[in-house]
Design a protein around this motif. Structure first.
Motif, PDB file in Angstrom:
ATOM      1  N   ALA A   1      -2.608   1.977  -9.381  1.00 25.55           N
ATOM      2  CA  ALA A   1      -2.841   0.545  -9.211  1.00 25.55           C
ATOM      3  C   ALA A   1      -2.775  -0.181 -10.548  1.00 25.55           C
ATOM      4  O   ALA A   1      -2.184  -1.271 -10.655  1.00 25.55           O
ATOM      5  CB  ALA A   1      -4.193   0.311  -8.546  1.00 25.55           C
TER       6      ALA A   1
ATOM      7  N   GLY B   1       0.795  -1.229   0.000  1.00 21.45           N
ATOM      8  CA  GLY B   1       0.000   0.000   0.000  1.00 21.45           C
ATOM      9  C   GLY B   1       0.819   1.266   0.000  1.00 21.45           C
ATOM     10  O   GLY B   1       0.268   2.372  -0.161  1.00 21.45           O
TER      11      GLY B   1
ATOM     12  N   THR C   1      -7.180  -8.439  -1.165  1.00 17.18           N
ATOM     13  CA  THR C   1      -8.162  -7.354  -1.218  1.00 17.18           C
ATOM     14  C   THR C   1      -9.033  -7.382   0.030  1.00 17.18           C
ATOM     15  O   THR C   1      -9.311  -8.449   0.584  1.00 17.18           O
ATOM     16  CB  THR C   1      -9.058  -7.471  -2.462  1.00 17.18           C
ATOM     17  OG1 THR C   1      -9.798  -8.688  -2.394  1.00 17.18           O
ATOM     18  CG2 THR C   1      -8.230  -7.467  -3.733  1.00 17.18           C
ATOM     19  N   ARG C   2      -9.495  -6.217   0.467  1.00 16.49           N
ATOM     20  CA  ARG C   2     -10.275  -6.117   1.698  1.00 16.49           C
ATOM     21  C   ARG C   2     -11.699  -5.616   1.459  1.00 16.49           C
ATOM     22  O   ARG C   2     -12.425  -5.356   2.404  1.00 16.49           O
ATOM     23  CB  ARG C   2      -9.559  -5.210   2.702  1.00 16.49           C
ATOM     24  CG  ARG C   2      -8.234  -5.796   3.171  1.00 16.49           C
ATOM     25  CD  ARG C   2      -7.637  -5.005   4.317  1.00 16.49           C
ATOM     26  NE  ARG C   2      -6.371  -5.578   4.736  1.00 16.49           N
ATOM     27  CZ  ARG C   2      -6.244  -6.571   5.624  1.00 16.49           C
ATOM     28  NH1 ARG C   2      -7.338  -7.113   6.143  1.00 16.49           N
ATOM     29  NH2 ARG C   2      -5.056  -7.021   5.965  1.00 16.49           N
ATOM     30  N   SER C   3     -12.093  -5.471   0.218  1.00 18.96           N
ATOM     31  CA  SER C   3     -13.470  -5.086  -0.083  1.00 18.96           C
ATOM     32  C   SER C   3     -13.847  -5.608  -1.455  1.00 18.96           C
ATOM     33  O   SER C   3     -12.965  -5.858  -2.300  1.00 18.96           O
ATOM     34  CB  SER C   3     -13.638  -3.562  -0.053  1.00 18.96           C
ATOM     35  OG  SER C   3     -13.030  -2.971  -1.181  1.00 18.96           O
TER      36      SER C   3
ATOM     37  N   ASP D   1     -12.013  -3.766  -8.903  1.00 18.95           N
ATOM     38  CA  ASP D   1     -10.991  -2.920  -9.521  1.00 18.95           C
ATOM     39  C   ASP D   1      -9.751  -3.727  -9.899  1.00 18.95           C
ATOM     40  O   ASP D   1      -9.227  -3.599 -11.018  1.00 18.95           O
ATOM     41  CB  ASP D   1     -10.603  -1.789  -8.566  1.00 18.95           C
ATOM     42  CG  ASP D   1     -11.726  -0.792  -8.342  1.00 18.95           C
ATOM     43  OD1 ASP D   1     -12.669  -0.764  -9.163  1.00 18.95           O
ATOM     44  OD2 ASP D   1     -11.670  -0.059  -7.341  1.00 18.95           O
ATOM     45  N   ASP D   2      -9.267  -4.560  -8.970  1.00 20.16           N
ATOM     46  CA  ASP D   2      -8.044  -5.326  -9.234  1.00 20.16           C
ATOM     47  C   ASP D   2      -8.245  -6.311 -10.382  1.00 20.16           C
ATOM     48  O   ASP D   2      -7.350  -6.530 -11.200  1.00 20.16           O
ATOM     49  CB  ASP D   2      -7.605  -6.067  -7.969  1.00 20.16           C
ATOM     50  CG  ASP D   2      -7.080  -5.131  -6.886  1.00 20.16           C
ATOM     51  OD1 ASP D   2      -6.725  -3.985  -7.232  1.00 20.16           O
ATOM     52  OD2 ASP D   2      -7.038  -5.529  -5.707  1.00 20.16           O
TER      53      ASP D   2
ATOM     54  N   GLN E   1     -15.381  -3.959  -3.795  1.00 24.20           N
ATOM     55  CA  GLN E   1     -15.071  -2.957  -4.808  1.00 24.20           C
ATOM     56  C   GLN E   1     -13.600  -3.006  -5.195  1.00 24.20           C
ATOM     57  O   GLN E   1     -13.243  -2.886  -6.369  1.00 24.20           O
ATOM     58  CB  GLN E   1     -15.431  -1.553  -4.322  1.00 24.20           C
ATOM     59  CG  GLN E   1     -15.247  -0.474  -5.386  1.00 24.20           C
ATOM     60  CD  GLN E   1     -16.030  -0.757  -6.663  1.00 24.20           C
ATOM     61  OE1 GLN E   1     -17.240  -0.946  -6.617  1.00 24.20           O
ATOM     62  NE2 GLN E   1     -15.347  -0.819  -7.800  1.00 24.20           N
ATOM     63  N   GLN E   2     -12.738  -3.202  -4.199  1.00 21.96           N
ATOM     64  CA  GLN E   2     -11.322  -3.335  -4.506  1.00 21.96           C
ATOM     65  C   GLN E   2     -11.074  -4.582  -5.351  1.00 21.96           C
ATOM     66  O   GLN E   2     -10.256  -4.574  -6.275  1.00 21.96           O
ATOM     67  CB  GLN E   2     -10.509  -3.416  -3.221  1.00 21.96           C
ATOM     68  CG  GLN E   2      -9.000  -3.421  -3.450  1.00 21.96           C
ATOM     69  CD  GLN E   2      -8.205  -3.547  -2.163  1.00 21.96           C
ATOM     70  OE1 GLN E   2      -8.761  -3.457  -1.064  1.00 21.96           O
ATOM     71  NE2 GLN E   2      -6.910  -3.767  -2.289  1.00 21.96           N
TER      72      GLN E   2
END
Length: 510
Positions: free
Chosen positions: A455, A430, A475-477, A483-484, A479-480
């Protein structure tokens, strides 16, 4: 004339979704839909249910809608099939279906029968290891069904109907011409509640749910309404057939871990988009336990797992082997399955230490078929060289990103080696997003190279190394996760673009 009869086994006491046989899909109970689709082009059909009191509901409903049914032993399903075909000649055919697979239809049956006839096979089945779960179908002769019933008393054989046949007659494992591949993504059975929701949505807008071809239904399951986007790619030369993104299970644990509901959403997004491996292990706190508790079976069963072990910290060979065994057995127990796609020791030192006893214990698990590849985590080119000396090495993991320079040239050591490579630290924990000169330069580079953001640039950089099979991203969500996955679909940097990034950033980090 040879007859063909489709026998559909069905019961109400399913452990994961009780009563599913009579749950409504496409305006009728599931078992009725399965029977009508199988008989659409004129095949004889009979539903074989049990003599248990609760299965009277199935039998009575089918009688009301004029679908033949019979009843037999709950556990001796083979005996049920023999009874359901007692009026048939030895040369007649039996088709075995299960009552929780509504996507298949009569044309799927016909294609398998034609392939069997062409090759002179006595038994054939759709190979669900290479096609979606929910399209299973088996075909065999009545004579062989009767031989099986007379030859085996094994409870497993009796419950699952065809194991004796597969051991004793000429067998065809078949894949239909329209098979979409990527079996994890196109799941179409009804096993748990989320499967029911998925299949209900699939049939909800069909004017004639019986007539719609299975190929149309599969195409829809693979579309954006069910997958939220295209599948992430897989490296053509990945020995484990890994998607280029795998889930880093460490993100499931710790003080900032997502909620159980968020983890379920993340797993659904990842699996439906083609992610097929998750990295968990004794080195990731309680990530395995969380995955097992939060993940629905229809999701976690579609993921292969890579186990990362904790450091052993011992030079005693007997203790080293015991520690490896204890960690791996705990992983198997917490995940509820006895198979790891790969297992990684914490570092190369412990793989060599204690006379290599821990490494040899992993090779024993590999020889037994319980572990696919064995490997280690490394942090430098020197450690990678030492790892490559290990007999049977098949997997390495190491940090590689815009902020990690040590293993950029790892491809020179890995060239020609049968070793799968997963990298981590794509976003340097991060730190690439924190206000700094590094971040400022990354923002500029992303703009100059036409990337969506930092990213996107970081993922494109890591994947530009041809020796990399996959990135482990925590990833922690949800939405993330979305995106990834989108970044993994974008083209990697070219060699010239990667060189430009390295030249710019080397001057910043000097």
């Amino acid at each position: 004339m040879t007859r063909t009869r489709v026998v559909i086994q069905s019961r109400l006491n399913s452990s994961r979704l009780p009563g599913k046989a009579l749950m409504t899909i496409g305006g009728m109970p599931l078992i009725e839909l399965v029977a009508r689709r199988a008989s659409r082009d004129g095949h004889e059909v009979v539903v074989a249910t049990s003599e248990e009191q609760y299965d009277t509901r199935i039998f009575d409903h089918l009688a009301r809608v004029d679908i033949p049914a019979m009843r037999g032993s709950l556990d001796d399903v083979l005996g049920r099939f023999v009874e359901a075909t007692k009026d048939m000649d030895d040369d007649d055919r039996v088709v075995r279906l299960t009552g929780d697979n509504p996507v298949g239809d009569s044309s799927l049956i016909d294609e398998l029968v034609e392939a069997m006839d062409a090759g002179g096979y006595e038994y054939g089945r759709n190979d669900v290891s290479h096609m979606p779960e929910g399209l299973g179908c088996e075909v065999f002769r009545v004579r062989d069904l009767r031989r099986a019933a007379a030859s085996t008393s094994d409870p497993y054989d009796r419950e699952h109907v065809t194991p004796w046949l597969r051991r004793n007659v000429k067998t065809l494992d078949f894949v239909p011409a329209a098979n979409p591949g990527d079996p994890e993504r196109f799941r179409c059975t009804v096993d748990v509640l989320s499967d029911y929701d998925r299949v209900c949505r699939l049939f909800a807008d069909k004017a004639d749910p019986v007539a719609v071809p299975w190929t149309d239904l599969i195409a829809e399951i693979g579309g954006p309404a069910f997958t939220a986007g295209p599948s992430v790619p897989r490296r053509d030369d990945s020995e484990l057939d890994q998607s280029v993104m795998i889930l880093g299970g460490q993100a499931f644990a710790g003080p900032n871990a997502p909620s159980a509901a968020e983890i379920r959403a993340m797993l659904a997004t990842a699996v439906n988009r083609g992610v097929n491996h998750v990295e968990v292990g004794r080195g990731d706190h309680n990530a395995e336990e969380i995955l097992h508790k939060c993940g629905e079976p229809q999701l976690t069963q579609r993921l292969h797992f890579i186990s990362r072990l904790r450091e052993m910290r011992t030079n005693d060979p007997r203790l080293a082997a015991a520690v490896i065994e204890a960690q791996l057995e705990r992983s198997f127990a917490e995940l509820g399955r006895r198979r790891a796609s790969a297992v990684l020791m914490a570092n190369v030192d412990e793989a060599h230490d204690a006379d290599g006893a821990g490494w040899h214990r992993l090779r024993d698990y590999q020889d037994s078929g319980e572990v696919g590849r064995i490997g280690v985590n490394v942090e430098s080119l020197e450690e990678l060289e030492r790892a490559l000396d290990l007999t049977g090495l098949g997997y390495v993991q190491f940090p590689l990103g815009v902020a990690d320079r040590q293993l950029r040239t790892a491809g020179e050591l890995l060239d020609g080696r049968d070793v799968v490579v997963t990298t981590h630290a794509t976003f340097a924990g991060g730190t690439v997003f924190d206000p700094s000169e590094l971040n400022r330069q990354l923002v500029l580079l992303a703009h100059e190279l036409g990337r969506a953001n930092v990213a996107d640039l970081c993922v494109a950089y890591s994947l530009s190394h041809q020796f990399v099979d996959s990135l482990a991203i925590g990833t922690r969500s949800n939405q993330q996760m979305i995106d990834d996955l989108a970044y993994c679909l974008n083209a990697p940097l070219t060699a010239d673009e990667r060189a430009a990034v390295e030249e710019r950033l080397d001057s910043v980090m000097a």
